[in-house]
Design an enzyme around this catalytic site. Sequence first.
Site, mmCIF file in Angstrom:
data_model
loop_
_atom_site.group_PDB
_atom_site.id
_atom_site.type_symbol
_atom_site.label_atom_id
_atom_site.label_comp_id
_atom_site.label_asym_id
_atom_site.label_seq_id
_atom_site.Cartn_x
_atom_site.Cartn_y
_atom_site.Cartn_z
ATOM 1 N N ASN A 5 -8.268 8.988 6.608
ATOM 2 C CA ASN A 5 -7.191 8.951 5.385
ATOM 3 C C ASN A 5 -7.778 8.559 4.139
ATOM 4 O O ASN A 5 -6.939 8.370 3.029
ATOM 5 C CB ASN A 5 -6.145 7.904 5.968
ATOM 6 C CG ASN A 5 -6.664 6.420 6.095
ATOM 7 O OD1 ASN A 5 -7.524 5.922 5.257
ATOM 8 N ND2 ASN A 5 -6.033 5.670 6.979
ATOM 9 N N ARG A 10 -2.117 5.739 20.201
ATOM 10 C CA ARG A 10 -2.198 4.093 20.008
ATOM 11 C C ARG A 10 -1.111 3.504 19.284
ATOM 12 O O ARG A 10 -0.372 4.328 18.329
ATOM 13 C CB ARG A 10 -3.524 3.804 19.189
ATOM 14 C CG ARG A 10 -3.605 4.401 17.938
ATOM 15 C CD ARG A 10 -4.902 4.161 17.031
ATOM 16 N NE ARG A 10 -4.873 2.833 16.292
ATOM 17 C CZ ARG A 10 -3.986 2.706 15.158
ATOM 18 N NH1 ARG A 10 -3.414 3.495 14.710
ATOM 19 N NH2 ARG A 10 -3.828 1.504 14.559
ATOM 20 N N ASP A 40 -6.532 1.969 -2.844
ATOM 21 C CA ASP A 40 -7.878 1.600 -2.023
ATOM 22 C C ASP A 40 -7.978 2.834 -1.204
ATOM 23 O O ASP A 40 -9.243 2.791 -0.348
ATOM 24 C CB ASP A 40 -7.670 0.272 -1.103
ATOM 25 C CG ASP A 40 -6.578 0.285 -0.217
ATOM 26 O OD1 ASP A 40 -5.651 1.261 0.043
ATOM 27 O OD2 ASP A 40 -6.604 -0.581 0.630
ATOM 28 N N ASP A 67 -3.508 5.947 -2.882
ATOM 29 C CA ASP A 67 -2.348 5.586 -2.398
ATOM 30 C C ASP A 67 -1.718 4.628 -3.147
ATOM 31 O O ASP A 67 -1.911 4.243 -4.410
ATOM 32 C CB ASP A 67 -2.754 4.982 -1.031
ATOM 33 C CG ASP A 67 -3.508 3.611 -0.741
ATOM 34 O OD1 ASP A 67 -4.158 3.454 -1.956
ATOM 35 O OD2 ASP A 67 -3.471 2.982 0.172
ATOM 36 N N GLU A 115 -12.326 5.638 6.879
ATOM 37 C CA GLU A 115 -11.403 6.284 7.601
ATOM 38 C C GLU A 115 -10.826 7.673 7.343
ATOM 39 O O GLU A 115 -11.004 8.023 5.962
ATOM 40 C CB GLU A 115 -9.993 5.455 7.533
ATOM 41 C CG GLU A 115 -10.311 4.154 8.024
ATOM 42 C CD GLU A 115 -8.799 3.224 8.154
ATOM 43 O OE1 GLU A 115 -8.838 2.884 9.257
ATOM 44 O OE2 GLU A 115 -8.186 2.953 7.686
ATOM 45 N N THR A 131 0.705 -1.024 11.682
ATOM 46 C CA THR A 131 1.530 -1.197 10.285
ATOM 47 C C THR A 131 2.692 -0.836 10.595
ATOM 48 O O THR A 131 3.742 -1.221 9.461
ATOM 49 C CB THR A 131 0.871 -0.551 9.102
ATOM 50 O OG1 THR A 131 0.961 0.833 9.374
ATOM 51 C CG2 THR A 131 -0.566 -1.094 8.845
ATOM 52 N N SER A 178 0.697 1.729 16.395
ATOM 53 C CA SER A 178 0.097 1.381 15.064
ATOM 54 C C SER A 178 0.343 -0.103 14.876
ATOM 55 O O SER A 178 1.059 -0.803 15.502
ATOM 56 C CB SER A 178 1.444 2.177 13.876
ATOM 57 O OG SER A 178 1.341 1.568 12.671
ATOM 58 N N SER A 234 0.915 -1.373 -0.239
ATOM 59 C CA SER A 234 -0.105 0.075 -0.121
ATOM 60 C C SER A 234 0.853 1.171 0.094
ATOM 61 O O SER A 234 1.583 1.422 -0.954
ATOM 62 C CB SER A 234 -0.864 0.075 1.254
ATOM 63 O OG SER A 234 -1.700 0.822 1.308
ATOM 64 N N ARG A 265 1.160 6.154 17.663
ATOM 65 C CA ARG A 265 0.506 7.385 16.611
ATOM 66 C C ARG A 265 0.000 8.073 17.676
ATOM 67 O O ARG A 265 -0.625 7.760 18.726
ATOM 68 C CB ARG A 265 -0.379 6.885 15.682
ATOM 69 C CG ARG A 265 0.017 6.302 14.657
ATOM 70 C CD ARG A 265 -0.912 6.122 13.408
ATOM 71 N NE ARG A 265 -0.619 5.013 12.614
ATOM 72 C CZ ARG A 265 0.487 5.164 11.531
ATOM 73 N NH1 ARG A 265 0.999 6.246 11.518
ATOM 74 N NH2 ARG A 265 0.889 4.071 10.685
HETATM 75 C C1 LIG Z 1 -3.796 6.719 11.351
HETATM 76 C C2 LIG Z 1 -4.005 5.780 10.108
HETATM 77 O O1 LIG Z 1 -4.119 6.493 8.963
HETATM 78 N N1 LIG Z 1 -3.751 4.512 10.281
HETATM 79 C C3 LIG Z 1 -3.737 3.823 9.155
HETATM 80 C C4 LIG Z 1 -2.616 2.661 9.127
HETATM 81 O O2 LIG Z 1 -2.879 1.654 10.129
HETATM 82 P P1 LIG Z 1 -2.180 1.949 11.685
HETATM 83 O O3 LIG Z 1 -2.498 0.914 12.498
HETATM 84 O O4 LIG Z 1 -2.400 3.150 12.148
HETATM 85 O O5 LIG Z 1 -0.712 1.919 11.094
HETATM 86 O O6 LIG Z 1 -2.849 1.733 7.954
HETATM 87 C C5 LIG Z 1 -3.888 0.891 7.865
HETATM 88 C C6 LIG Z 1 -3.823 0.119 6.724
HETATM 89 O O7 LIG Z 1 -3.604 0.881 5.452
HETATM 90 C C7 LIG Z 1 -5.112 1.977 7.898
HETATM 91 O O8 LIG Z 1 -6.281 1.215 7.881
HETATM 92 C C8 LIG Z 1 -5.185 2.981 8.978
HETATM 93 O O9 LIG Z 1 -5.950 3.721 8.930
HETATM 94 MG MG LIG Z 2 -3.852 1.082 0.628
#
Ligand SMILES: CC(=O)N[C@H]1[C@@H](OP(=O)(O)O)O[C@H](CO)[C@@H](O)[C@@H]1O
Ligand SMILES: [Mg+2]
EC number: 5.4.2.3
Length: 546
Positions: A374, A500, A282, A278, A372, A504, A502, A66, A509
């Site tokens: 984002n 929280r 998606d 992105d 979301e 990923t 992250s 992604s 964050r």
């Molecule tokens: C704040 C933020 O944008 N977090 C993103 C990011 O997750 P994190 O768990 O925050 O790393 O990546 C995810 C997958 O693409 C998406 O679902 C989520 O919204």
């Molecule tokens: Mg993506």
Amino acid sequence: MMAEFQEVSKQSGLHPKPAGLVLQYGTAGFRTNAKDLDHVMFRMGLLATLRSKKTKATIGVMVTASHNPEEDNGVKLVDPMGEMVTPTWEGYATQLANAEQEDLLTALKDVIEKEDINMSQEANVFVGKDTRSSSASLSQAVLDGVSALGGKSKDYGLVTTPQLHYMVCCQNTQGKYGEATVEGYYKKLCQAFIQLTKNASNCTDDQKHLTVDGANGIGALKVREMESHLKKELHISLFNDGSKGKLNHQCGADFVKVQQKAPTGIEMNPGERCCSYDGDADRIIYYYSDSKGQFHLLDGDKIATLISTFLKELLTQAGLDLQIAVVQTAYANGSSTRYLEDTMKVIVRCTKTGVKHLHHAAQEFDIGVYFEANGHGTVLFSKAAQEKIQQLAENTGTDDERKRAALLLQNTVNVINQTVGDAISDMLLIEAILAIKSMTVQQWDAIYSDLPNRQLKVKVSDRRVIDTTDAERRAVSPDGLQEAIDGLVKKYRQARSFVRPSGTEDVVRVYAEAETQESADDLAHEVSLAVYRLAGGVGGEPKPLH
Ligand SMILES: CC(=O)N[C@H]1[C@@H](OP(=O)(O)O)O[C@H](CO)[C@@H](O)[C@@H]1O
Ligand SMILES: [Mg+2]
């Protein structure tokens, strides 16, 4: 059965696991540097085959990381109706990925036993990949895994993540959702888009123009492939198409959202609509710059508001009594939540971060709009809602206004990819809505004003020390952290902040919003310091933004 296991043993030797490496199926599958993923891909091929045998349906495997940098890669599993794989199987994914080489067969047999899988059942797996240089060999490793367990596979090659989700859903609904080809996807979406835009009167060429930042990724390739199907109803100027720039570098939806600035590599004229996808298309984010050169962002919350306003108006015109809800996460701008609840009077739900949570919550309503902040999101229509819309659209006794609204709703259902958030599908829906409502991007932006906000990252030695509750809006550990945040939030007007780990990236964050940008920045910085001090920060202390 024995023969299959022998084959797995033999083949897995060609995709060896680096000893001691531990990975976790996170918010959106496995994601890390591509060099550490070959064994994971092979094993996800095995797991998808088992999942297919278990569900007696086709399963999808998408190779992508992604919005991560080009050096990374990742993999996500797609369940039969095109949704994210169910949580129990995420657990199996983690177990399989982390089994040392000599324990792989035991781990595999463990899943087979726990799920009581009939190994003579046939298996089908659809595989797709993004444009990363590592994706070709990694998707081959997935295919090797499928064939080692005797499954059949279909390699879709380069597709966006939502296209692969769509294929899986089409296949498992015997074509009811559409034709399981990329061509079928374009046809379904574009036909619906063209039907919708017939309801837009006097749309000028200027209004039909959209600037697209393809993030130098798969979305750029695919939007270009789709263009001929649009019959000039949308004029796209595509930038960051991958011909020279680097994937996600200084561009793409995540960059624009987090940095709150325009991507490099695009030409922006004042007042013109622009959007960014992105790296796996998606997500989508809109923006424009005004006559003073000031940048304005229209994020997932603004998109959810636009879509739910449109749907609500159509439901009223159609005289349909269907319940509509908007699902958000803690990252949703406070102004959007207030507008949706107080002015629009729609139900708003807040879930944990990660599309699977939002998707699940949205399924509980007749119409569930989820986004979301984002820019990842879509709309789900329950089976009953779709039937009611169809009945009304097809009933010859329906009066003209109701019928027009019902037909619009029907085409709206068809332009949307209900399996998962989809930049291309969302773009077509947004463009159609703006055209039908003859609304400019400025008018859309003015529906409500965002509270200034800031997102920061803090590095800590082990981010799992942070545990949260209340859809991640409050920290329950480490001790004292939530109290510290509460104390800081009290210092500012209209303020809110939460932290929280992250799912990923290896970071914590921090999110803060407040009445002014300066307050939001200061609050985010102070909360970052609290995280650094109370949750085992590493490296230098977070620096103030001003
Ligand atoms: C704040 C933020 O944008 N977090 C993103 C990011 O997750 P994190 O768990 O925050 O790393 O990546 C995810 C997958 O693409 C998406 O679902 C989520 O919204
Ligand atoms: Mg993506």
